[in-house]
Structures are given as structure tokens and as C-alpha cells.
Design an enzyme around this catalytic site. Structure first.
Site, PDB file in Angstrom:
ATOM      1  N   CYS A   1       0.925  -1.016   0.075  1.00 35.92           N
ATOM      2  CA  CYS A   1      -0.017  -0.104  -0.056  1.00 35.92           C
ATOM      3  C   CYS A   1       0.936   1.206  -0.098  1.00 35.92           C
ATOM      4  CB  CYS A   1      -0.926   0.117   1.191  1.00 35.92           C
ATOM      5  SG  CYS A   1      -1.941   1.452   1.373  1.00 35.92           S
TER       6      CYS A   1
ATOM      7  N   ARG B   1       3.105   4.989   6.361  1.00 40.36           N
ATOM      8  CA  ARG B   1       3.515   4.063   7.350  1.00 40.36           C
ATOM      9  C   ARG B   1       3.934   2.705   7.168  1.00 40.36           C
ATOM     10  NH1 ARG B   1      -2.188   4.878  10.467  1.00 40.36           N
ATOM     11  NH2 ARG B   1      -2.628   4.468   8.232  1.00 40.36           N
TER      12      ARG B   1
ATOM     13  N   ASP C   1       0.509   3.820   1.770  1.00 41.62           N
ATOM     14  CA  ASP C   1       0.388   4.206   3.048  1.00 41.62           C
ATOM     15  C   ASP C   1       1.727   4.657   3.487  1.00 41.62           C
ATOM     16  OD1 ASP C   1       0.167   4.640   6.018  1.00 41.62           O
ATOM     17  OD2 ASP C   1      -1.823   4.035   5.806  1.00 41.62           O
TER      18      ASP C   1
ATOM     19  N   HIS D   1      -1.879  -4.056   5.050  1.00 44.72           N
ATOM     20  CA  HIS D   1      -1.864  -3.678   6.414  1.00 44.72           C
ATOM     21  C   HIS D   1      -3.135  -3.301   6.889  1.00 44.72           C
ATOM     22  CE1 HIS D   1      -2.341   0.779   5.959  1.00 44.72           C
ATOM     23  NE2 HIS D   1      -2.203   0.538   4.662  1.00 44.72           N
TER      24      HIS D   1
ATOM     25  N   CYS E   1      -5.908   0.241   7.130  1.00 42.96           N
ATOM     26  CA  CYS E   1      -5.592   0.851   5.453  1.00 42.96           C
ATOM     27  C   CYS E   1      -6.792   1.612   5.432  1.00 42.96           C
ATOM     28  CB  CYS E   1      -5.671  -0.540   4.529  1.00 42.96           C
ATOM     29  SG  CYS E   1      -5.466   0.159   2.992  1.00 42.96           S
TER      30      CYS E   1
HETATM   31 CO    CO Z   1      -3.314   1.252   3.024  1.00 42.79          CO
END
Ligand code: CO
Length: 219
Positions: free
Chosen positions: A42, A46, A44, A98, A101
Site C-alpha cells: 500500500c 506508515r 500508506d 496492512h 488501511c
Molecule cells: Co493502506
């Protein structure tokens, strides 16, 4: 502007630190990359592939998009997979989801995000395919976590069906497709126990991994 400029001083400090510890690091990498892994994860912020896998530059080829989707017809993802398998000869492809999400959450809650909704139809399709198993879960958190897991397994299945992966297996190239999921709360990556290395085991492996989720064995 000051914060943007700061990135360059941070970059210099990073490069100096690496060179101090390993003077040949960059000259070794400049010739060619030779990663063993492809990570499809992803976007993302993080969930940075190298850091969570403990890998240095040069060790993992990476493709990221919202909600780690392997969408049929997505030329971007398909090209990355093709280059990684045909040219870099990566041996392990990890689809890394994850928990927490935002893309999965938007698909689950049907929260409009704008343009990204058009991308998240791929996660919505996973949700629709598993409505029954999601419905019986006790609360929104459990549904979210489960959809994050189911999405990884669905994308593993999509990846296994791509021309590139099918052709690699057909010519006997060693490629294993894995599904795993990262926990933002503790930094740990969990193996969803879907590890596929032949075309014949795609359906059965994905089904078995989903069954394990239903019985809480891998949850
Ligand atoms: Co995500």
C-alpha cells in the site's frame, strides 16, 4: 520551503552515514540491482517496504498503490511484475497489506474519497465476494481487519493469474507468491500462509488461507 530544503540536508546526512559505515556501498549498487524480492504494498506512508523488511537499497523491488491492489489491466503494476520476474529474476513476490488501511476502510464503509473511488472498486469487489463471512463478524474493527486480510489473498490470486507469473511457472522459473499483512500497532508482519509456487495450487492455496481466517488460525 524551508521544510522542503531540509530534505536535501537530511539526504546528505544519510548518504554520508552510509558511506562512513560502508565506503563501497554506492559504487557496488551503481552497476546493477539484484534484488531477490518484489514487494507489492500500500502507498500508506506508515508502511515503507525496505524498513519493515529490514532491507537495504538494492534488496527489494517495490510497487505501491492504494490498498495494495493487483488489478487486471493495470499496466503500471503489470510492468513492474514483468520487469521484476523476467529481468531481475526475483524469487519471492510479497503482496503486503496492512491493518488500518484507509483504502480498505473506505471500501468497507462506502466513504466517498473522490477519484480514488474508481480505484477502490477492486477492493469493493473483494468485499462483495465475501459479504457473508464479513456479516457474521462482531464489529466494524473485526470486519475491517478481515477485509484487509481477504484483500491480500484476493490480490495474491490476481497476481498468480497474470501472464507474467503464469509464463514464469510454465518455463520452470522459481517464483513464489506470498501474502502477508503488516500491523501498524506493533510493526510486525504476519504471514497469511498463502505461499504459491505453481499454477496448479493457486485456487486451493487461496481457499485454504481464507478458511484459516474463518477459523481464526491466522487471525
Ligand atoms: Co493502506
Amino acid at each position: 520551503m524551508k521544510r522542503f530544503q531540509q530534505l536535501f540536508s537530511q539526504n546528505r546526512a544519510w548518504a554520508e552515514k552510509i558511506t562512513r559505515n560502508d565506503p563501497d556501498f554506492f559504487s557496488r549498487l551503481v552497476g546493477q540491482q539484484n534484488p531477490d524480492y518484489l514487494w507489492i504494498g500500500c502507498s500508506d506512508s506508515r508502511v515503507p517496504a525496505n524498513q519493515i523488511l529490514g532491507l537495504d537499497p538494492g534488496e527489494v523491488f517495490v510497487h505501491r498503490n492504494i490498498a495494495n491492489v493487483v488489478a487486471p489491466g493495470d499496466l503500471n503494476c503489470a510492468s513492474v511484475v514483468q520487469f521484476a520476474i523476467d529481468h531481475l529474476k526475483v524469487e519471492h513476490v510479497l503482496v503486503g497489506g496492512h491493518y488500518g488501511c484507509g483504502g480498505v476502510k473506505a471500501a468497507l464503509d462506502e466513504t466517498p474519497l473522490g477519484l480514488a473511488d474508481q480505484w477502490l472498486v477492486h477492493v469493493d469487489a473483494v468485499k462483495k465476494q465475501h459479504l457473508e463471512c464479513l456479516r457474521v463478524l462482531p464489529d466494524e474493527q473485526a470486519k475491517h481487519d478481515r477485509l484487509c486480510e481477504l484483500n491480500v489473498i484476493a490480490q495474491v490470486q490476481n497476481l498468480c493469474k497474470t501472464d507474467t507469473v503464469q509464463a514464469a511457472w510454465a518455463r520452470g522459473q522459481f517464483v513464489v507468491v506470498h501474502g502477508c499483512i503488516y500491523d501498524l500497532k506493533n510493526g510486525l508482519l504476519k504471514d497469511l500462509e498463502v505461499n504459491i509456487s505453481t499454477a496448479a495450487e493457486v485456487e486451493s492455496s487461496c481457499k485454504a488461507a481464507i478458511r484459516k481466517l474463518d477459523y481464526g488460525e491466522a487471525a
